[in-house]
Design an enzyme around this catalytic site. Sequence first.
Site, short mmCIF file in Angstrom:
data_model
loop_
_atom_site.label_atom_id
_atom_site.label_comp_id
_atom_site.label_asym_id
_atom_site.label_seq_id
_atom_site.Cartn_x
_atom_site.Cartn_y
_atom_site.Cartn_z
N GLU A 93 0.83 -1.20 0.00
CA GLU A 93 0.00 0.00 0.00
C GLU A 93 0.87 1.26 0.00
O GLU A 93 1.85 1.33 0.75
CB GLU A 93 -0.88 -0.04 1.26
CG GLU A 93 -2.08 0.86 1.16
CD GLU A 93 -3.09 0.61 2.30
OE1 GLU A 93 -3.44 -0.55 2.55
OE2 GLU A 93 -3.52 1.60 2.90
N CYS A 116 1.69 -4.52 16.54
CA CYS A 116 1.07 -3.53 17.43
C CYS A 116 -0.45 -3.75 17.39
O CYS A 116 -1.03 -4.00 16.34
CB CYS A 116 1.42 -2.11 16.98
SG CYS A 116 3.19 -1.81 17.03
N CYS A 130 4.15 -6.60 8.43
CA CYS A 130 5.01 -6.09 9.51
C CYS A 130 5.03 -7.11 10.64
O CYS A 130 3.99 -7.65 11.00
CB CYS A 130 4.47 -4.76 10.02
SG CYS A 130 5.52 -3.99 11.29
N CYS A 150 -2.96 -1.68 15.04
CA CYS A 150 -2.51 -1.45 13.66
C CYS A 150 -2.98 -2.57 12.72
O CYS A 150 -2.74 -3.74 12.99
CB CYS A 150 -1.00 -1.34 13.63
SG CYS A 150 -0.32 -1.18 11.96
N CYS A 187 3.20 8.55 1.34
CA CYS A 187 3.37 7.67 2.48
C CYS A 187 3.81 6.32 1.93
O CYS A 187 3.06 5.67 1.20
CB CYS A 187 2.03 7.58 3.21
SG CYS A 187 2.07 6.45 4.62
N CYS A 195 -5.02 3.13 7.65
CA CYS A 195 -3.80 2.60 7.09
C CYS A 195 -3.87 1.08 7.07
O CYS A 195 -4.27 0.48 8.03
CB CYS A 195 -2.64 3.06 7.95
SG CYS A 195 -3.08 4.36 9.07
N1 SAH Z 1 6.46 0.94 11.89
C1 SAH Z 1 6.47 2.38 11.88
C2 SAH Z 1 5.57 2.96 10.80
C3 SAH Z 1 4.14 2.59 11.08
S1 SAH Z 1 2.79 3.49 10.45
C4 SAH Z 1 6.05 2.91 13.24
O1 SAH Z 1 5.57 2.13 14.05
O2 SAH Z 1 6.21 4.09 13.50
C5 SAH Z 1 2.94 5.13 11.01
C6 SAH Z 1 2.15 5.53 12.23
O3 SAH Z 1 0.75 5.17 12.16
C7 SAH Z 1 2.69 4.90 13.49
O4 SAH Z 1 2.83 5.87 14.48
C8 SAH Z 1 1.60 3.91 13.83
O5 SAH Z 1 1.62 3.57 15.19
C9 SAH Z 1 0.36 4.67 13.41
N2 SAH Z 1 -0.85 3.84 13.34
C10 SAH Z 1 -0.95 2.51 13.07
N3 SAH Z 1 -2.23 2.10 13.15
C11 SAH Z 1 -2.97 3.20 13.46
C12 SAH Z 1 -4.37 3.42 13.69
N4 SAH Z 1 -5.26 2.44 13.59
N5 SAH Z 1 -4.76 4.68 14.01
C13 SAH Z 1 -3.86 5.69 14.10
N6 SAH Z 1 -2.54 5.55 13.89
C14 SAH Z 1 -2.09 4.31 13.58
#
Ligand code: SAH
Length: 337
Positions: free
Chosen positions: A90, A114, A110, A117, A103, A329
């Site tokens: 994506e 988390c 991944c 996510c 982006c 995302c």
């Molecule tokens: N692995 C990297 C990039 C991830 S995506 C990282 O963890 O930073 C970028 C941001 O989007 C990260 O801060 C991630 O925690 C956030 N993110 C992921 N899922 C989300 C959601 N459902 N709502 C809001 N932010 C989210």
Amino acid sequence: MPAPLLGKSLEELTEWVQAQGQPSYRGKQLYQWIYQQGARSLQDITVFSKAWRQAMAHIDLGRSALHHRVVASDGTIKYLLRLADGQIIETVGIPSAKRLTVCVSSQVGCPMACDFCATGKGGFMRNLATHEIVDQVLTVQEDFGQRVSHIVFMGMGEPLLNAANTVAAIRCLNRDVGIGQRAITLSTVGVPGRIRALAAEQLQVTLAVSLHASNQAQRLRLIPSAGAYPLEVLLDECREYVQLTGRRVTFEYILLAGLNDQPTNAAELAQHLRGFQSHVNLIPYNPIDEADYQRPSEVSIRTFVAELEKRKIAVTVRYSRGLGENAACGQLRASRR
Ligand code: SAH
């Protein structure tokens, strides 16, 4: 299979054409066609003889194919791109008044898992190669017909688990695509030792760290990998990053209603960041199907901001773009595989 040509510098492309028995000026032409003219294959490069293009038919430039494209009502465009091995990633193009931000993903899936996510819920496939990262930026630039001004590594994946290819892609995007390092943000949830290693690369990129909690116990509930990386150790490494690079760090903090959005959390966060050359970016949770967290009310968001500001912490709120169209995302891919 020879390595794809995308990602190589002018010098490397010149060496490559010479090795194929071509004069060195062909290297410059190849470079311009790859990075400026949007060539998708050597067959597109009409300044090369037909005979030579045919002889080189097995050489791959390294461009992805468009699998799916969704235009949101706010102008944001989400892309699913198909890679040479059939994997889907994506990428998002986000236009605003004076900017075009891309982006980008750094991995297919991944492994960090988390809990909030969508990508983390889907598991991990593999790292992206350098050319697969650069391709995402060229794809958005070509589709918008406008120069990309900013890049955020906030798509799928944890860039510091794919640090070598991520750093090589950043150097290529800067040197060959012409994007300023200061306009590039690398977002990480933190991998022990890797923030320090990134600082040693002497890049001028912005480091964004996904903190998401004001204490270790709370962070561990959301981010399994935090078990091996206590909050204090992570923050110490971030301080080293500031010292080594002279760049301030951004701390990302997802606001989850009733969980980490209380005034006490703001106070605890401010305590950690006192005197730290940093900036807090609050991200109201973007609901995903696979989890049942709640987005806080506007009032709680405002209160959290005020609690930080009162303690002299620099803070902004980031509202996600392109919501509504399967939007959070990672969700577009989950719904279209
Ligand atoms: N692995 C990297 C990039 C991830 S995506 C990282 O963890 O930073 C970028 C941001 O989007 C990260 O801060 C991630 O925690 C956030 N993110 C992921 N899922 C989300 C959601 N459902 N709502 C809001 N932010 C989210």
